[in-house]
Design a protein around this motif. Structure first.
Motif, PDB file in Angstrom:
ATOM      1  N   GLY A  55      20.988 -55.404  -3.959  1.00 34.76           N
ATOM      2  CA  GLY A  55      20.594 -54.000  -3.933  1.00 34.76           C
ATOM      3  C   GLY A  55      21.152 -53.212  -5.096  1.00 34.76           C
ATOM      4  O   GLY A  55      21.454 -52.033  -4.973  1.00 34.76           O
ATOM      5  N   LEU A  56      21.309 -53.862  -6.251  1.00 32.94           N
ATOM      6  CA  LEU A  56      21.887 -53.215  -7.428  1.00 32.94           C
ATOM      7  C   LEU A  56      20.820 -52.509  -8.260  1.00 32.94           C
ATOM      8  O   LEU A  56      19.772 -53.083  -8.555  1.00 32.94           O
ATOM      9  CB  LEU A  56      22.606 -54.239  -8.299  1.00 32.94           C
ATOM     10  N   PHE A  57      21.113 -51.296  -8.662  1.00 30.18           N
ATOM     11  CA  PHE A  57      20.247 -50.532  -9.544  1.00 30.18           C
ATOM     12  C   PHE A  57      21.002 -50.267 -10.837  1.00 30.18           C
ATOM     13  O   PHE A  57      22.223 -50.178 -10.844  1.00 30.18           O
ATOM     14  CB  PHE A  57      19.858 -49.197  -8.905  1.00 30.18           C
ATOM     15  N   ARG A  58      20.259 -50.128 -11.934  1.00 31.94           N
ATOM     16  CA  ARG A  58      20.889 -49.782 -13.218  1.00 31.94           C
ATOM     17  C   ARG A  58      20.110 -48.639 -13.842  1.00 31.94           C
ATOM     18  O   ARG A  58      18.922 -48.440 -13.559  1.00 31.94           O
ATOM     19  CB  ARG A  58      20.932 -50.987 -14.143  1.00 31.94           C
ATOM     20  N   ALA A  59      20.765 -47.891 -14.694  1.00 28.33           N
ATOM     21  CA  ALA A  59      20.131 -46.752 -15.336  1.00 28.33           C
ATOM     22  C   ALA A  59      19.045 -47.213 -16.295  1.00 28.33           C
ATOM     23  O   ALA A  59      19.210 -48.217 -16.994  1.00 28.33           O
ATOM     24  CB  ALA A  59      21.163 -45.914 -16.083  1.00 28.33           C
ATOM     25  N   CYS A  60      17.936 -46.507 -16.308  1.00 28.84           N
ATOM     26  CA  CYS A  60      16.864 -46.775 -17.266  1.00 28.84           C
ATOM     27  C   CYS A  60      17.247 -46.165 -18.611  1.00 28.84           C
ATOM     28  O   CYS A  60      18.055 -45.228 -18.670  1.00 28.84           O
ATOM     29  CB  CYS A  60      15.552 -46.158 -16.797  1.00 28.84           C
ATOM     30  N   GLU A  61      16.637 -46.657 -19.676  1.00 28.33           N
ATOM     31  CA  GLU A  61      16.918 -46.104 -20.999  1.00 28.33           C
ATOM     32  C   GLU A  61      16.356 -44.685 -21.133  1.00 28.33           C
ATOM     33  O   GLU A  61      16.884 -43.886 -21.893  1.00 28.33           O
ATOM     34  CB  GLU A  61      16.348 -47.005 -22.091  1.00 28.33           C
ATOM     35  N   GLU A  62      15.290 -44.375 -20.417  1.00 29.38           N
ATOM     36  CA  GLU A  62      14.685 -43.044 -20.454  1.00 29.38           C
ATOM     37  C   GLU A  62      14.782 -42.410 -19.073  1.00 29.38           C
ATOM     38  O   GLU A  62      14.940 -43.085 -18.062  1.00 29.38           O
ATOM     39  CB  GLU A  62      13.214 -43.152 -20.859  1.00 29.38           C
ATOM     40  N   GLY A  63      14.671 -41.088 -19.034  1.00 29.67           N
ATOM     41  CA  GLY A  63      14.629 -40.376 -17.761  1.00 29.67           C
ATOM     42  C   GLY A  63      15.950 -39.885 -17.242  1.00 29.67           C
ATOM     43  O   GLY A  63      16.022 -39.347 -16.142  1.00 29.67           O
ATOM     44  N   ASN A  64      17.028 -40.040 -18.024  1.00 30.84           N
ATOM     45  CA  ASN A  64      18.355 -39.581 -17.612  1.00 30.84           C
ATOM     46  C   ASN A  64      18.821 -38.507 -18.585  1.00 30.84           C
ATOM     47  O   ASN A  64      18.888 -38.730 -19.788  1.00 30.84           O
ATOM     48  CB  ASN A  64      19.353 -40.744 -17.614  1.00 30.84           C
TER      49      ASN A  64
END
Length: 67
Positions: A55-64
């Protein structure tokens, strides 16, 4: 936490693990900080590959972003 979507099926989980598809979570926060300044934070994260098993999520390169 209140689920608002149906459960992910085994075929979908396998497609995510095999990196054929991904799950995206996105949203925004609006708040006033301790110095009375209005702030905005926008986030987008994804789960793809073997991260689905944990259930791991990582930050996207865009949208933050934030102010």
């Amino acid at each position: 936490m209140i689920p608002t979507h149906p459960r992910i099926h085994e075929l979908q989980t396998r497609a995510i693990a095999d990196e054929h598809t991904a799950i995206y979570v996105y949203g925004e926060f609006h708040y006033t900080d301790a110095f009375e300044k209005v702030r905005h934070t926008y986030f987008r994260q994804m789960c793809i590959g073997q991260g689905i098993a944990l259930g791991l999520f990582r930050a996207c390169e865009e949208g933050n972003s934030y102010t």
